[in-house]
Design a protein around this motif. Structure first.
Motif, PDB file in Angstrom:
ATOM      1  N   ALA A 163       0.840  -1.205   0.000  1.00 36.18           N
ATOM      2  CA  ALA A 163       0.000   0.000   0.000  1.00 36.18           C
ATOM      3  C   ALA A 163       0.877   1.259   0.000  1.00 36.18           C
ATOM      4  N   GLU A 164       1.948   1.234   0.798  1.00 37.92           N
ATOM      5  CA  GLU A 164       2.870   2.374   0.834  1.00 37.92           C
ATOM      6  C   GLU A 164       3.630   2.497  -0.499  1.00 37.92           C
ATOM      7  N   ALA A 165       4.032   1.372  -1.061  1.00 37.32           N
ATOM      8  CA  ALA A 165       4.749   1.390  -2.339  1.00 37.32           C
ATOM      9  C   ALA A 165       3.872   1.995  -3.434  1.00 37.32           C
ATOM     10  N   LYS A 166       2.598   1.680  -3.392  1.00 36.17           N
ATOM     11  CA  LYS A 166       1.665   2.219  -4.399  1.00 36.17           C
ATOM     12  C   LYS A 166       1.600   3.745  -4.307  1.00 36.17           C
ATOM     13  N   LYS A 167       1.558   4.284  -3.089  1.00 34.27           N
ATOM     14  CA  LYS A 167       1.517   5.737  -2.917  1.00 34.27           C
ATOM     15  C   LYS A 167       2.815   6.373  -3.409  1.00 34.27           C
ATOM     16  N   ARG A 168       3.924   5.705  -3.195  1.00 31.46           N
ATOM     17  CA  ARG A 168       5.209   6.230  -3.655  1.00 31.46           C
ATOM     18  C   ARG A 168       5.306   6.200  -5.176  1.00 31.46           C
ATOM     19  N   TYR A 169       4.721   5.174  -5.776  1.00 27.17           N
ATOM     20  CA  TYR A 169       4.698   5.111  -7.238  1.00 27.17           C
ATOM     21  C   TYR A 169       3.853   6.257  -7.802  1.00 27.17           C
ATOM     22  N   GLU A 170       2.787   6.593  -7.110  1.00 24.35           N
ATOM     23  CA  GLU A 170       1.952   7.732  -7.533  1.00 24.35           C
ATOM     24  C   GLU A 170       2.751   9.027  -7.482  1.00 24.35           C
ATOM     25  N   SER A 171       3.659   9.144  -6.515  1.00 27.49           N
ATOM     26  CA  SER A 171       4.533  10.319  -6.452  1.00 27.49           C
ATOM     27  C   SER A 171       5.438  10.380  -7.683  1.00 27.49           C
TER      28      SER A 171
END
Length: 459
Positions: free
Chosen positions: A356-364
């Motif tokens: 879930a955290e990796a997904k948010k970082r990919y969005e960045s």
């Protein structure tokens, strides 16, 4: 055609030639990817015998300066200007926004106190501070078999071997199954830690072409005959550094070539847990020819250094002997904590939180690198960023460092004389917070828009 200007005749002649070659590479007389004279030509140019020229080239290859390919010749290594090590052992990384190494998103890990307390209530902790079977405790191998089921691999605990992380597993593979001087086929861009390891063990990496589906079968088949390959190394989930995912069809083709050519297949699935759907493993296709490695460090509790390896005989017993000869056994208490996390569901929850955290970082990355071409997917820990034509990978890495941002250029991953593409790997998990990641990504975007000399003028 290269001709050394100065040779130290006080040294052994083959070492003197290798030293002269190294000096001309380091000073820029010879460039990465430049072709060198054939052994016989070099002997004639310098006035030495062919065997001395051959020894000089062998010494230069041992130092990582050059690479030779049967039928193509000898070239200056494309990665000669870079160190394949992924960590800054001099301790200078704290001065950068570190988008180089891929770390495990520590902030998403459950505190181990409750886990260890639960383990201690079982009353057998003292058993885990004694010498034990190098293969691993039976209960811990059961946990390993359960972890493998997550990737569609159904094996007996008897076929599980426990190592102290992926790098240790690879070390045990190479020292137990390969001899110095033997050749292994790898993607022409590959995991930099593998490059550093085989250099120490004097095992030759042969670069194999790849495309969007993975390692190229035709090129591999050709290399099997040309280079007498003994094995291949593949990343079956997310390829490091390009994020390519090998297709099922391609795995089947490679499996067929491995069987026909009696190859040992080393399958590294370090980033398999980041994939959104379960993938067919090479091990499932050819279990008698494949060693499958599931490193847990990127998934959870990296400091415990535990990995599960699936290996049937004739590979299993040599692997167990290699563990015994390197560290005797993977620390049993570490294995116990990892196994408890798997059996009690802690591991599954940690992985879900990390993805879930990796997904948010990919969005960045999508936000701040909008307009530039990069490769990755929502759960990935890193991306592969293509550079504008006015940049090359080495220059970009150097200028980024001057700007206070650490990234890894393609040269860190190239094998042999492969010319590095204009690309860099950007870690999305190398910093503690999304705020720092955003700052680093904005800096990368700014640098991408600049000409190298323009950016240098404002530093």
């Amino acid at each position: 055609m290269w001709k050394p200007k100065i040779i130290n005749t006080d040294n052994f002649l083959y070492l003197a030639v290798a030293d002269a070659l190294e000096n001309d590479i380091r000073t820029g007389v010879l460039r990465p990817g430049e072709k060198l004279p054939a052994h016989r030509e070099l002997a004639e140019i310098i006035g030495i015998n062919v065997s001395t020229a051959t020894r000089a080239y062998q010494e230069a290859e041992r130092r990582g300066l050059i690479s030779g390919t049967t039928g193509r010749g000898t070239y200056v290594s494309a990665a000669v200007r870079t160190d394949p090590s992924i960590l800054d052992i001099d301790g200078n990384s704290s001065s950068y926004i570190d988008l180089g190494p891929v770390y495990p998103l520590y902030s998403q890990e459950t505190d181990m106190f409750g886990l260890i307390e639960k383990l201690s209530r079982k009353g057998n902790l003292n058993e885990y501070v004694k010498y034990s079977n190098p293969q691993g405790h039976p209960w811990h191998r059961e946990a390993g078999a359960k972890w493998m089921q997550s990737y569609g691999i159904n094996v007996s605990p008897e076929d599980i071997v426990i190592c102290a992380g992926t790098q240790h597993a690879l070390t045990c593979c190479f020292i137990s199954l390969f001899q110095p001087g033997e050749s292994i086929g790898v993607d022409k861009l590959t995991y930099s830690g593998l490059k550093a390891l085989v250099k120490e063990l004097k095992i030759k990496l042969v670069p194999i072409d790849f495309d969007e589906e993975g390692m190229d079968p035709e090129n591999l088949e050709s290399a099997c005959h040309r280079e007498q390959l003994k094995g291949i190394y593949i990343m079956s989930g997310t390829h490091n550094p390009t994020t390519i995912t090998m297709s099922t069809g391609r795995k089947k083709e490679l499996a067929g070539i491995a069987v026909q050519n009696d190859l040992i297949v080393i399958e590294d699935n370090t980033y398999g847990f980041t994939m959104e759907s379960q993938l067919l493993s090479m091990y499932s296709l050819i279990p008698d020819r494949c060693i499958h490695i599931e490193g847990l460090s990127k998934a959870f509790y990296a400091g415990l250094r535990v990995s599960f390896v699936v290996a049937k005989n004739p590979f299993k017993n040599p692997m167990i002997k290699a563990i015994l000869n390197t560290i005797w056994m993977t620390p049993t208490l570490n294995s116990a904590i990892v196994s408890e996390a798997i059996m009690e569901g802690y591991a599954k929850k940690i992985v879900a939180s990390k993805l879930a955290e990796a997904k948010k970082r990919y969005e960045s990355a999508e936000l701040y690198l909008n307009g530039f071409t990069f490769h990755g997917f929502p759960n990935t820990y890193f991306i592969w960023l293509e550079l504008p034509d006015h940049w090359n990978a080495y220059e970009f890495e150097m200028y980024a460092k001057k700007a206070g941002i650490n990234v890894f250029g393609a040269e860190k991953f190239v094998v042999g004389s492969t010319l590095p593409p204009k690309a860099v790997r950007i870690s999305l998990s190398g910093v503690d917070s999304r705020e720092v990641l955003a700052e680093g990504l904005k800096g990368v975007a700014t640098l991408l828009k600049e000409e190298p000399f323009e950016f240098h003028s404002v530093l």
